[in-house]
Motif scaffolding. Structure first.
Motif, PDB file in Angstrom:
ATOM      1  N   GLY A   4       0.828  -1.207   0.000  1.00 59.44           N
ATOM      2  CA  GLY A   4       0.000   0.000   0.000  1.00 59.44           C
ATOM      3  C   GLY A   4       0.858   1.251   0.000  1.00 59.44           C
ATOM      4  O   GLY A   4       2.083   1.185   0.149  1.00 59.44           O
ATOM      5  N   THR A  22       1.030   3.451   2.205  1.00 55.72           N
ATOM      6  CA  THR A  22       1.529   3.754   3.545  1.00 55.72           C
ATOM      7  C   THR A  22       2.105   2.512   4.227  1.00 55.72           C
ATOM      8  O   THR A  22       3.198   2.543   4.764  1.00 55.72           O
ATOM      9  CB  THR A  22       0.366   4.295   4.414  1.00 55.72           C
ATOM     10  N   GLY A  32      -7.857   3.477   2.922  1.00 56.26           N
ATOM     11  CA  GLY A  32      -6.444   3.241   3.199  1.00 56.26           C
ATOM     12  C   GLY A  32      -5.720   4.539   3.503  1.00 56.26           C
ATOM     13  O   GLY A  32      -6.336   5.565   3.814  1.00 56.26           O
ATOM     14  N   GLY A  33      -4.400   4.480   3.415  1.00 58.40           N
ATOM     15  CA  GLY A  33      -3.584   5.633   3.740  1.00 58.40           C
ATOM     16  C   GLY A  33      -3.754   6.759   2.733  1.00 58.40           C
ATOM     17  O   GLY A  33      -3.873   7.922   3.100  1.00 58.40           O
ATOM     18  N   GLN A  34      -3.787   6.415   1.442  1.00 58.48           N
ATOM     19  CA  GLN A  34      -3.887   7.480   0.433  1.00 58.48           C
ATOM     20  C   GLN A  34      -4.888   7.174  -0.663  1.00 58.48           C
ATOM     21  O   GLN A  34      -4.879   7.815  -1.712  1.00 58.48           O
ATOM     22  CB  GLN A  34      -2.506   7.763  -0.162  1.00 58.48           C
ATOM     23  N   GLY A  93      -6.906   8.032   5.008  1.00 58.72           N
ATOM     24  CA  GLY A  93      -6.183   8.074   6.277  1.00 58.72           C
ATOM     25  C   GLY A  93      -5.251   9.274   6.358  1.00 58.72           C
ATOM     26  O   GLY A  93      -5.091   9.876   7.413  1.00 58.72           O
ATOM     27  N   GLU A 118      -4.811  12.003   9.258  1.00 57.66           N
ATOM     28  CA  GLU A 118      -3.507  12.173   9.930  1.00 57.66           C
ATOM     29  C   GLU A 118      -3.110  13.646   9.965  1.00 57.66           C
ATOM     30  O   GLU A 118      -2.666  14.159  11.003  1.00 57.66           O
ATOM     31  CB  GLU A 118      -2.420  11.388   9.192  1.00 57.66           C
ATOM     32  N   LEU A 165      -3.899   9.788  16.134  1.00 58.21           N
ATOM     33  CA  LEU A 165      -5.134   9.263  15.519  1.00 58.21           C
ATOM     34  C   LEU A 165      -6.094   8.663  16.543  1.00 58.21           C
ATOM     35  O   LEU A 165      -7.305   8.806  16.415  1.00 58.21           O
ATOM     36  CB  LEU A 165      -4.781   8.201  14.474  1.00 58.21           C
ATOM     37  N   GLY A 212      -9.427  -1.731   5.482  1.00 48.08           N
ATOM     38  CA  GLY A 212      -8.388  -0.695   5.409  1.00 48.08           C
ATOM     39  C   GLY A 212      -8.031  -0.200   6.806  1.00 48.08           C
ATOM     40  O   GLY A 212      -8.788  -0.396   7.765  1.00 48.08           O
ATOM     41  N   GLY A 213      -6.894   0.452   6.901  1.00 49.25           N
ATOM     42  CA  GLY A 213      -6.406   0.915   8.206  1.00 49.25           C
ATOM     43  C   GLY A 213      -7.376   1.863   8.904  1.00 49.25           C
ATOM     44  O   GLY A 213      -7.459   1.871  10.140  1.00 49.25           O
ATOM     45  N   LEU A 255      -9.945   1.054  11.611  1.00 44.69           N
ATOM     46  CA  LEU A 255      -9.547   0.986  13.026  1.00 44.69           C
ATOM     47  C   LEU A 255      -9.899   2.265  13.774  1.00 44.69           C
ATOM     48  O   LEU A 255      -9.617   2.380  14.969  1.00 44.69           O
ATOM     49  CB  LEU A 255      -8.034   0.709  13.123  1.00 44.69           C
ATOM     50  N   ASN A 256     -10.511   3.208  13.067  1.00 41.45           N
ATOM     51  CA  ASN A 256     -10.921   4.478  13.690  1.00 41.45           C
ATOM     52  C   ASN A 256     -12.428   4.412  13.990  1.00 41.45           C
ATOM     53  O   ASN A 256     -13.262   4.563  13.101  1.00 41.45           O
ATOM     54  CB  ASN A 256     -10.618   5.618  12.701  1.00 41.45           C
TER      55      ASN A 256
HETATM   56  P1  ADP Z   1      -2.521   1.619   2.376  1.00 38.90           P
HETATM   57  O1  ADP Z   1      -2.867   0.239   1.883  1.00 38.90           O
HETATM   58  O2  ADP Z   1      -2.988   2.716   1.473  1.00 38.90           O
HETATM   59  O3  ADP Z   1      -1.090   1.752   2.764  1.00 38.90           O
HETATM   60  P2  ADP Z   1      -3.851   0.905   4.896  1.00 38.90           P
HETATM   61  O4  ADP Z   1      -5.146   0.257   4.583  1.00 38.90           O
HETATM   62  O5  ADP Z   1      -2.727   0.036   5.311  1.00 38.90           O
HETATM   63  O6  ADP Z   1      -3.403   1.851   3.694  1.00 38.90           O
HETATM   64  O7  ADP Z   1      -4.140   2.003   6.013  1.00 38.90           O
HETATM   65  C1  ADP Z   1      -3.133   2.872   6.488  1.00 38.90           C
HETATM   66  C2  ADP Z   1      -3.807   4.030   7.193  1.00 38.90           C
HETATM   67  O8  ADP Z   1      -4.655   3.540   8.228  1.00 38.90           O
HETATM   68  C3  ADP Z   1      -2.844   4.949   7.895  1.00 38.90           C
HETATM   69  O9  ADP Z   1      -2.471   5.978   7.013  1.00 38.90           O
HETATM   70  C4  ADP Z   1      -3.640   5.487   9.059  1.00 38.90           C
HETATM   71  O10 ADP Z   1      -4.219   6.712   8.682  1.00 38.90           O
HETATM   72  C5  ADP Z   1      -4.761   4.483   9.263  1.00 38.90           C
HETATM   73  N1  ADP Z   1      -4.648   3.763  10.544  1.00 38.90           N
HETATM   74  C6  ADP Z   1      -3.827   2.735  10.821  1.00 38.90           C
HETATM   75  N2  ADP Z   1      -3.990   2.325  12.104  1.00 38.90           N
HETATM   76  C7  ADP Z   1      -4.950   3.120  12.634  1.00 38.90           C
HETATM   77  C8  ADP Z   1      -5.561   3.221  13.918  1.00 38.90           C
HETATM   78  N3  ADP Z   1      -5.231   2.399  14.920  1.00 38.90           N
HETATM   79  N4  ADP Z   1      -6.520   4.157  14.105  1.00 38.90           N
HETATM   80  C9  ADP Z   1      -6.875   4.986  13.090  1.00 38.90           C
HETATM   81  N5  ADP Z   1      -6.333   4.955  11.865  1.00 38.90           N
HETATM   82  C10 ADP Z   1      -5.368   4.037  11.640  1.00 38.90           C
END
Ligand code: ADP
Length: 270
Positions: free
Chosen positions: A21, A23, A110-112, A139, A143, A153, A223-224, A227-228
């Motif tokens: 990804g 990030t 995701g992150g971007q 994300g 951030e 976060l 996606g990350g 987790l929010n």
């Molecule tokens: P990518 O595949 O684009 O790299 P991910 O799905 O891995 O993205 O998500 C990464 C993003 O998830 C980070 O940029 C962050 O903003 C968010 N993130 C990761 N862990 C947490 C958390 N515990 N709480 C809130 N947001 C989170």
């Protein structure tokens, strides 16, 4: 007499998926039955290839030659040792279907980038939309805003959840929204209200993408950013639907890649 076969017939087959990804790079290792044996994560940084090796190692894969690897995600072309490369939409759909086994609308933040996928029978992709051109509704947006509010976060999510009233955020452009946040703080608006306003702005944008592909029986989040918790609640409000957060939401793409690697492996006994 003992027959030597190098252990090949005795060692169970394994398959790996790695999602490079923007990030974070995520890896999942599965066995012949598709059961997850391990998960690993590494920051993507400047080398997607190195991040892929690190994430796979963290998932428990030490010998890259022993296991076929499918790469997905924005940096999948960088993984030169991958046996196959599969688009992230296909992998996310497959990974989500593994958990739900029914039609679903998947939202991945995701992150971007952010994507919405209508997932049909067997994990097939019916329709999808993707935003990978700007940070709005990703994300990264959250951030930057958490930093503007001088928090991280996790506290940002707690602030938003505890707000009595949301401050209206008009711009989804990260640069303009950050200026708006600074302006609101200068006028004495509460940090909690601003955080809630930002989360609602993200939910509004992302819910529009989900509506575009259509809301199926289940609406699931991966996606990350899944987790929010504040985002999950705001998204459910914006859609007027329950949101199912998938297990290990950040690994859904890597899981799909591992499962597709297993299913498409030419050497796999049928
Ligand atoms: P990518 O595949 O684009 O790299 P991910 O799905 O891995 O993205 O998500 C990464 C993003 O998830 C980070 O940029 C962050 O903003 C968010 N993130 C990761 N862990 C947490 C958390 N515990 N709480 C809130 N947001 C989170």
């Amino acid at each position: 007499m003992r027959m030597e076969d190098g252990g090949a017939s005795r060692s169970p087959r394994r398959y790996a998926g790695v999602d490079v990804g923007s990030t974070a790079t995520k890896a999942v290792l599965v066995d012949e039955a598709g059961t997850v044996l391990g998960r690993g994560l590494a920051p993507t940084g400047i080398s997607g290839e190195k991040a892929a090796r690190r994430a796979l190692e963290a998932a428990g894969l030490t010998d890259l030659d022993a296991v076929p690897v499918a790469a997905t995600g924005y940096g999948r072309e960088l993984v030169d040792f991958a046996a196959r490369r599969i688009t992230e939409i296909t992998c996310h759909a497959r990974g989500a279907f593994a958990q739900r086994v029914a039609e679903l609308t998947l939202i991945d933040i995701g992150g971007q980038d952010t994507k919405a996928v209508a997932v049909g029978p067997g994990g097939s992709v019916r329709r999808f939309v993707m935003n990978d051109r700007c940070a709005a509704g990703t994300g990264r947006f959250l951030e930057v805003m958490a930093r503007a509010l001088e928090t991280d976060l996790e506290r940002f999510s707690a602030l938003a959840s505890g707000a009595e009233k949301a401050s209206r955020i008009n711009s989804m452009c990260t640069v303009f929204a950050e200026s708006e946040v600074i302006g609101l703080l200068a006028r004495g608006a509460s940090r909690a209200g601003i955080a809630r306003g930002l989360v609602e702005a993200v939910a509004e944008r992302v819910s529009g993408m989900a509506r575009k592909v259509g809301l199926l029986e289940t609406v699931a989040l991966s996606g990350g950013v899944a987790l929010n918790p504040a985002v999950v609640v705001a998204l459910a409000d914006a859609l007027g639907r329950r949101i199912a957060v998938l297990d290990d939401p950040q690994y859904v793409g890597a899981l799909g890649a591992a499962l597709l690697c297993r299913e498409r492996s030419a050497n796999r006994p049928t």
